[in-house]
Design an enzyme around this catalytic site. Structure first.
Site, PDB file in Angstrom:
ATOM      1  N   HIS A 101     -89.754 -25.969  19.148  1.00 42.61           N
ATOM      2  CA  HIS A 101     -89.560 -24.591  18.689  1.00 42.61           C
ATOM      3  C   HIS A 101     -89.595 -23.559  19.816  1.00 42.61           C
ATOM      4  O   HIS A 101     -89.282 -22.382  19.579  1.00 42.61           O
ATOM      5  CB  HIS A 101     -90.582 -24.248  17.596  1.00 42.61           C
ATOM      6  CG  HIS A 101     -90.042 -23.363  16.516  1.00 42.61           C
ATOM      7  ND1 HIS A 101     -90.628 -23.240  15.272  1.00 42.61           N
ATOM      8  CD2 HIS A 101     -88.956 -22.539  16.490  1.00 42.61           C
ATOM      9  CE1 HIS A 101     -89.925 -22.367  14.546  1.00 42.61           C
ATOM     10  NE2 HIS A 101     -88.911 -21.931  15.261  1.00 42.61           N
ATOM     11  N   ASP A 124     -91.844 -22.344   8.430  1.00 42.21           N
ATOM     12  CA  ASP A 124     -92.680 -23.136   9.339  1.00 42.21           C
ATOM     13  C   ASP A 124     -94.074 -23.332   8.744  1.00 42.21           C
ATOM     14  O   ASP A 124     -94.588 -22.444   8.055  1.00 42.21           O
ATOM     15  CB  ASP A 124     -92.799 -22.344  10.662  1.00 42.21           C
ATOM     16  CG  ASP A 124     -93.195 -23.173  11.861  1.00 42.21           C
ATOM     17  OD1 ASP A 124     -93.953 -24.139  11.704  1.00 42.21           O
ATOM     18  OD2 ASP A 124     -92.740 -22.830  12.975  1.00 42.21           O
ATOM     19  N   HIS A 126     -96.477 -23.442  10.703  1.00 37.62           N
ATOM     20  CA  HIS A 126     -97.274 -22.738  11.723  1.00 37.62           C
ATOM     21  C   HIS A 126     -96.808 -21.290  11.887  1.00 37.62           C
ATOM     22  O   HIS A 126     -95.719 -20.928  11.436  1.00 37.62           O
ATOM     23  CB  HIS A 126     -97.144 -23.469  13.061  1.00 37.62           C
ATOM     24  CG  HIS A 126     -97.463 -24.932  12.985  1.00 37.62           C
ATOM     25  ND1 HIS A 126     -96.492 -25.892  12.837  1.00 37.62           N
ATOM     26  CD2 HIS A 126     -98.648 -25.581  13.002  1.00 37.62           C
ATOM     27  CE1 HIS A 126     -97.064 -27.083  12.773  1.00 37.62           C
ATOM     28  NE2 HIS A 126     -98.373 -26.930  12.869  1.00 37.62           N
ATOM     29  N   ASP A 128     -96.695 -19.894  15.100  1.00 42.86           N
ATOM     30  CA  ASP A 128     -96.056 -19.816  16.423  1.00 42.86           C
ATOM     31  C   ASP A 128     -96.226 -18.421  17.020  1.00 42.86           C
ATOM     32  O   ASP A 128     -95.323 -17.865  17.648  1.00 42.86           O
ATOM     33  CB  ASP A 128     -94.584 -20.246  16.346  1.00 42.86           C
ATOM     34  CG  ASP A 128     -94.447 -21.735  16.002  1.00 42.86           C
ATOM     35  OD1 ASP A 128     -95.466 -22.453  16.073  1.00 42.86           O
ATOM     36  OD2 ASP A 128     -93.345 -22.171  15.640  1.00 42.86           O
ATOM     37  N   HIS A 141     -94.257 -24.199  22.356  1.00 43.81           N
ATOM     38  CA  HIS A 141     -93.636 -24.207  21.016  1.00 43.81           C
ATOM     39  C   HIS A 141     -94.535 -23.540  19.969  1.00 43.81           C
ATOM     40  O   HIS A 141     -94.058 -23.247  18.875  1.00 43.81           O
ATOM     41  CB  HIS A 141     -93.218 -25.629  20.583  1.00 43.81           C
ATOM     42  CG  HIS A 141     -94.317 -26.473  20.023  1.00 43.81           C
ATOM     43  ND1 HIS A 141     -94.072 -27.480  19.101  1.00 43.81           N
ATOM     44  CD2 HIS A 141     -95.657 -26.490  20.246  1.00 43.81           C
ATOM     45  CE1 HIS A 141     -95.225 -28.072  18.789  1.00 43.81           C
ATOM     46  NE2 HIS A 141     -96.181 -27.499  19.470  1.00 43.81           N
ATOM     47  N   ASP A 229     -88.265 -24.567  11.171  1.00 45.67           N
ATOM     48  CA  ASP A 229     -89.012 -25.670  11.770  1.00 45.67           C
ATOM     49  C   ASP A 229     -89.148 -26.724  10.665  1.00 45.67           C
ATOM     50  O   ASP A 229     -89.662 -26.421   9.578  1.00 45.67           O
ATOM     51  CB  ASP A 229     -90.380 -25.123  12.209  1.00 45.67           C
ATOM     52  CG  ASP A 229     -91.246 -26.138  12.923  1.00 45.67           C
ATOM     53  OD1 ASP A 229     -91.113 -27.342  12.648  1.00 45.67           O
ATOM     54  OD2 ASP A 229     -92.082 -25.698  13.745  1.00 45.67           O
ATOM     55  N   ASP A 231     -91.150 -28.920  10.246  1.00 46.42           N
ATOM     56  CA  ASP A 231     -92.514 -29.170   9.776  1.00 46.42           C
ATOM     57  C   ASP A 231     -92.951 -28.160   8.710  1.00 46.42           C
ATOM     58  O   ASP A 231     -94.040 -28.290   8.133  1.00 46.42           O
ATOM     59  CB  ASP A 231     -93.507 -29.273  10.941  1.00 46.42           C
ATOM     60  CG  ASP A 231     -93.810 -27.952  11.651  1.00 46.42           C
ATOM     61  OD1 ASP A 231     -93.734 -26.885  11.027  1.00 46.42           O
ATOM     62  OD2 ASP A 231     -94.140 -28.005  12.856  1.00 46.42           O
ATOM     63  N   GLU A 274     -87.510 -29.028  15.898  1.00 39.50           N
ATOM     64  CA  GLU A 274     -88.636 -29.969  15.814  1.00 39.50           C
ATOM     65  C   GLU A 274     -88.284 -31.319  15.198  1.00 39.50           C
ATOM     66  O   GLU A 274     -89.180 -32.099  14.867  1.00 39.50           O
ATOM     67  CB  GLU A 274     -89.852 -29.338  15.109  1.00 39.50           C
ATOM     68  CG  GLU A 274     -90.463 -28.134  15.845  1.00 39.50           C
ATOM     69  CD  GLU A 274     -91.351 -28.507  17.050  1.00 39.50           C
ATOM     70  OE1 GLU A 274     -91.745 -29.686  17.143  1.00 39.50           O
ATOM     71  OE2 GLU A 274     -91.610 -27.619  17.892  1.00 39.50           O
TER      72      GLU A 274
END
Ligand SMILES: NC(=[NH2+])NCCC[C@H](N)C(=O)O
Ligand SMILES: [Mn+2]
Ligand SMILES: [Mn+2]
Length: 302
Positions: A101, A124, A126, A128, A141, A229, A231, A274
Site C-alpha cells: 500500500h 482497508d 487499517h 495507514d 505501507h 487494500d 485486507d 496488497e
C-alpha cells in the site's frame, strides 16, 4: 463511468513492508484476467506495464530512522506519480495494481494536482495513518494516508513537489478494524469520516455506502480516488495478504460496495493493493480483486 479508456499501471513494490511476494501482485492480477474482464465491458484497455523498483536499494542502510527502505520507496513513488500524472493528462482512467500500500503515496501524488477538491475512499482493515514516530513497524505501507495528508517525512510528503495531496475532510475510510494509537488520535484530531466494521455490522453495507457516497457528494468533490487494500476483506475471502485481520468485509458486501460506487459514477481513479500470491490460495485473492474491478467498472448480474 465517463471514461472510455483505462490505463493499467503495475507497481511490483514490496519494500513498504517485510512479507515477500507482494511484488508479484500485478502479475497475479493480470493472470487472473483483468484486461479481458474490462474489455468485455467495452473499455479500451492499455497496459503500461510495471513501474521499476530498485531492488539494489534493499539493505539495512536504507532504513532511515523508523522508515524502512525509505529511498527506494520514495524513488518508485516519484516514478509512479509521473506516470499517473501522464495518464490523467491524456484523459484516460488510471488503474494502479500493487504492490504493497505504500504505492498510494505515488498514485495520490500523480492524481491530486488534477483536482481542486479530490475525494478519497480508503477501503482497508487499517488506517495507514502512521508516521515514523507512531509506527509500530517502520513499514511505509502503514503510512500512505498520513503522507498524503502532508503528515510525515518530507521525502515522502513532497513527492511530485507539492503537499498535501488530499484534505482530511474529503477522506472516507471503510472497513477499519485495526488502528494504532497514533492513528486513532489523528482520525479524531482531523475529523476523518470512518465507517469501521462496527458501522458495517450495525447499518449494513448498503447504508454505509449510501452514507459514504452522499458524504463525498456533499463535500463537493470533483473526483474520487478509490484505494482498495485487499485486507479490507475478511481473510476467508482474501487470504493472500501480508497483514490479515479477522472479522472483515465479505466478498458479497464488497461487490455491493463496488456496484454502488459504479452506479454513483464518482470514481475517477483507483488502485488495488496488497495482493500477495505467495500467501494466497490458488490465486484466490487476485481473482477476487479482478471480480471487484468488474463490478466497479460496471458489470451487472442481469
Ligand atoms: N497497508 C497495510 N496493509 N498496512 C498495514 C499497517 C499495519 C500497522 N498499522 C503498521 O503501521 O505497521
Ligand atoms: Mn490494510
Ligand atoms: Mn492498507
Amino acid at each position: 463511468m465517463k471514461f472510455k479508456k483505462i490505463s493499467i499501471i503495475g507497481v511490483p513494490m514490496d519494500l513498504g513492508q517485510t512479507r515477500r511476494g507482494v511484488d508479484m501482485g500485478p502479475s497475479a492480477i493480470r493472470y487472473a484476467g483483468i484486461v479481458e474482464r474490462l474489455e468485455r465491458l467495452s473499455y479500451e484497455i492499455e497496459d503500461l506495464g510495471d513501474i521499476e523498483i530498485d531492488r539494489a536499494e534493499r539493505s539495512d542502510e536504507e532504513n532511515i530512522g523508523n522508515l524502512r527502505n525509505l529511498k527506494a520507496v520514495a524513488e518508485a513513488n516519484e516514478r509512479l506519480a509521473a506516470k499517473v500524472d501522464q495518464v490523467i493528462q491524456s484523459g484516460t482512467f488510471p488503474l494502479v495494481l500493487g504492490g504493497d500500500h505504500s504505492i498510494a503515496i505515488g498514485s495520490l501524488a500523480g492524481i491530486g494536482k488534477h483536482y481542486l477538491n479530490l475525494g478519497v475512499i480508503w477501503y482497508d482493515a487499517h488506517g495507514d495513518l502512521n508516521t515514523a514516530e507512531t509506527s509500530p513497524s517502520g513499514n511505509i505501507h502503514g503510512m500512505p494516508l498520513a503522507v498524503s495528508l502532508g503528515i510525515g517525512d518530507p521525502r515522502l510528503t513532497n513527492i511530485a513537489n507539492y503537499t498535501p495531496k488530499v484534505k482530511p475532510e474529503n477522506i472516507v475510510m471503510i472497513g477499519a478494524r485495526s488502528l494504532d494509537e497514533g492513528e486513532r488520535k489523528l482520525i479524531k484530531e482531523k475529523g476523518i469520516q470512518v465507517f469501521t466494521m462496527h458501522e458495517i455490522d450495525r447499518l449494513g453495507m448498503a447504508k454505509v455506502m449510501e452514507n459514504a457516497i452522499s458524504y463525498l457528494q456533499k463535500r463537493g468533490t470533483d473526483g474520487v480516488h478509490l484505494s482498495l487494500d485487499l485486507d479490507g476483506l475478511d481473510p476467508h475471502d482474501a487470504p493472500g495478504v501480508g497483514t490479515p485481520v479477522i472479522g472483515g468485509i465479505s466478498y458479497r458486501e464488497s461487490h455491493l460496495a463496488m456496484e454502488m460506487l459504479s452506479e454513483a459514477g464518482m470514481i475517477t481513479s483507483c488502485e488495488f493493493v496488497e495482493v500477495n500470491p505467495i500467501l494466497d490460495e490458488k490465486n484466490k485473492t487476485a481473482n477476487v480483486a479482478v471480480a471487484l474491478m468488474g463490478s466497479l467498472f460496471g458489470e451487472k448480474l442481469l
